[in-house]
Design an enzyme around this catalytic site. Structure first.
Site, PDB file in Angstrom:
ATOM      1  N   GLU A 267       0.905  -1.153  -0.059  1.00 16.16           N
ATOM      2  CA  GLU A 267       0.057   0.010   0.026  1.00 16.16           C
ATOM      3  C   GLU A 267       0.858   1.271   0.083  1.00 16.16           C
ATOM      4  O   GLU A 267       1.731   1.469   0.864  1.00 16.16           O
ATOM      5  CB  GLU A 267      -0.900  -0.071   1.273  1.00 16.16           C
ATOM      6  CG  GLU A 267      -1.815   1.313   1.468  1.00 16.16           C
ATOM      7  CD  GLU A 267      -2.514   1.233   2.662  1.00 16.16           C
ATOM      8  OE1 GLU A 267      -3.512   2.307   2.870  1.00 16.16           O
ATOM      9  OE2 GLU A 267      -2.378   0.467   3.671  1.00 16.16           O
ATOM     10  N   LYS A 336      -9.430   2.662  -3.303  1.00 22.64           N
ATOM     11  CA  LYS A 336     -10.158   2.070  -1.722  1.00 22.64           C
ATOM     12  C   LYS A 336     -11.316   2.796  -1.567  1.00 22.64           C
ATOM     13  O   LYS A 336     -11.738   3.817  -1.477  1.00 22.64           O
ATOM     14  CB  LYS A 336      -9.178   2.487  -0.798  1.00 22.64           C
ATOM     15  CG  LYS A 336      -9.408   2.121   0.548  1.00 22.64           C
ATOM     16  CD  LYS A 336      -8.436   2.296   1.713  1.00 22.64           C
ATOM     17  CE  LYS A 336      -8.618   1.673   2.971  1.00 22.64           C
ATOM     18  NZ  LYS A 336      -7.534   1.885   3.982  1.00 22.64           N
ATOM     19  N   CYS A 388      -5.682  -2.737   2.762  1.00 21.49           N
ATOM     20  CA  CYS A 388      -5.601  -2.658   4.119  1.00 21.49           C
ATOM     21  C   CYS A 388      -6.712  -3.196   4.939  1.00 21.49           C
ATOM     22  O   CYS A 388      -7.160  -4.215   4.811  1.00 21.49           O
ATOM     23  CB  CYS A 388      -4.901  -1.216   4.663  1.00 21.49           C
ATOM     24  SG  CYS A 388      -4.314  -1.175   6.280  1.00 21.49           S
TER      25      CYS A 388
END
Length: 522
Positions: A267, A336, A388
């Protein structure tokens, strides 16, 4: 009086202990029987008390023990990387723990209320499991939406893990609470029947773990490299260190060109925004295409809106596509969706953002990507991506999952949480997603735990934490649809609620008697 107070104090300490011991059922400890002991202990204590004060306080102590020990790693992240006073940091984590504990208190209050008219232990056990399932749903979806530490995750190596591909982590949690409530009632009522039934349930569920719901495709085996940069977070966004960070990743990557099919960076591996690194990305894309190697990397994308302000996205992009050379903004990407509270998004952000923009205050609010997004194409491989925290959102992962998905992909940066148990819990959650959907997971992080997870939730290979290195392995994609991938776990919740309504209906005479009693003594 003294004996009574001493007994009450002992109960509170016992509740705290039962809560704490539940944490050791999760990774990195993985002693799964403690989950049953923790839940059973809570149920015995709340069913043994006669006053609401005792029930509430004992549940509070259980929840404080469970969540404070299980989530202490959040404080590490706040204390090290968020510039606030230590007292404020302590207040934030204390608020989170009390907030999460309130859901446990709600469970206890409702269960004890229902116990007043549900007299049969078999009915009460099903009701307890259903109620726990509903409360877990509320905790995971309402307000801040924090489904961490669901007890089902602790069974990834336990005997009832076979429920995962059928009903997901919620189904495992349901069965755990059902077994625990039967044990609690057996101890509380000194009856052997609930105990024997709990053993029968456990014995019946164990063979489910022998079923393989997916098919491995060895003819499509792929060589994959996961790069763990181990970049110091304090230096990550320092402009003087950007080139140093890129150099570390390139040193791990360039020798692998032409030797592996897919290289993965974690990430936000590339500091700064995507457009600012356009020259580097175009050049790297050319080198990758030349050697028939793909690179998947995390990056921040800043998109200019109306020539006046930017929308920032936490993104994943793919380089090296021989069918479609990289050009900003590429369509082969993932943005995301679920942003982390107080890190990527803020309370009432929609109100404050226009104000900050008007006064030209440099606050980089992150924007959410769409809930449903296309898979990443790494021809001919297709991946369902997440970033994540999103890997904990089972419904979101399942809704984006497709039958032709070859792998699940998660890029993360757990450097925030140091050498705590947080990254290990994160990895355990990823293992459950693999088990639920029957797909291997490529789990790439900045500082660990970077791992390749098989489709059955077992770990094929992993890297040690806090070192800069590369994990290179061969892995085969899988195909097939697990029952959970097709139907989810909603039907379990619906059937459980219908059973509870039926139980309440057949116990209506007892309910009427209690209602009449309270009315007369009002």
């Amino acid at each position: 009086m003294f004996i009574s107070k001493a007994k009450y104090f002992f109960q509170l300490i016992l509740s705290l202990t039962f809560g704490i011991c539940g944490v050791f059922a999760f990774s990195p400890y993985d002693f799964w029987p403690l989950s049953i002991i923790s839940i059973t202990g809570l149920l015995i204590i709340i069913l043994s008390n006669i006053t609401w004060k005792q029930i509430i306080w004992n549940t509070l102590f259980w929840g404080i023990g469970f969540f404070s020990v299980g989530l202490h790693w959040i404080y590490i992240g706040i204390d090290q990387f968020i510039p606030t006073h230590k007292n404020m940091n302590f207040f934030l984590i204390a608020f989170l723990i009390i907030y999460l504990t309130c859901y446990s208190v709600l469970f206890s209050i409702i269960l004890v209320t229902l116990r007043l008219f549900i007299t049969q232990w078999s009915f009460l056990s099903i009701t307890a499991a259903t109620l726990w399932l509903i409360i877990d749903r509320l905790r995971g979806n309402e307000f801040i939406g924090f489904p961490w530490l669901q007890f089902g995750y602790s069974q990834i190596s336990g005997p009832i893990r076979g429920i995962g591909p059928l009903l997901g982590v919620e189904g495992i949690t349901f069965c755990l609470v059902l077994i625990s409530s039967l044990l609690a009632l057996s101890i509380r009522t000194v009856q052997p029947s609930p105990y024997y039934i709990s053993l029968i349930i456990l014995a019946c569920l164990y063979p489910l773990s022998w079923i393989q719901w997916y098919q491995v495709q060895p003819q499509r085996m792929t060589t994959i490299a996961l790069v763990q940069g181990n970049i110091n977070q304090h230096l990550y966004w320092n402009t003087e260190n950007i080139q140093k960070t890129l150099k570390i990743y390139l040193q791990h990557t360039l020798p692998l060109l032409g030797k592996v099919k897919i290289i993965i960076w974690p990430e936000s591996a590339i500091p700064g925004n995507e457009l600012a690194h356009n020259e580097l990305l175009v050049s790297l894309d050319y080198q990758l295409r030349k050697h028939h190697t793909y690179l998947i990397t995390g990056i921040i994308d800043s998109r200019l809106i109306n020539n006046s302000y930017y929308h920032h996205y936490n993104s994943i992009i793919v380089l090296g596509n021989t069918h479609d050379p990289y050009k900003y903004p590429s369509s082969n990407r993932y943005d995301k969706h679920h942003l982390v509270l107080c890190s990527e998004r803020f309370p009432l952000q929609c109100l404050f953002e226009p104000v900050f923009r008007f006064f030209n205050i440099p606050i980089a609010f992150m924007k959410s990507g769409p809930y449903i997004q296309s898979q990443l194409n790494v021809y001919p491989i297709k991946m369902t991506a997440s970033i994540c925290y999103e890997i904990i959102l089972g419904n979101q992962i399942r809704d984006n999952f497709k039958l032709d998905s070859d792998f699940l992909l998660t890029l993360a940066n757990d450097v925030w949480f140091g050498c705590s148990i947080g990254p290990w819990q994160h990895l355990q959650i990823a293992r459950m997603r693999a088990l639920e959907l029957g797909r291997p997971i490529l789990f790439c992080t900045n500082n660990g735990v970077t791992a390749i997870i098989n489709a059955d939730g077992s770990i094929q290979s992993q890297l040690s934490q806090f070192i800069s290195t590369t994990l290179i392995t061969n892995i085969s994609p899988t195909t097939g649809f697990t029952p959970y991938a097709q139907f989810g776990s909603w039907w379990l919740l619906i059937i459980s609620i219908l059973i509870c309504i039926f139980i309440i209906y057949i116990q209506k005479n007892q309910l009427f008697k209690i209602f009449t009693f309270f009315k007369k003594n009002k």
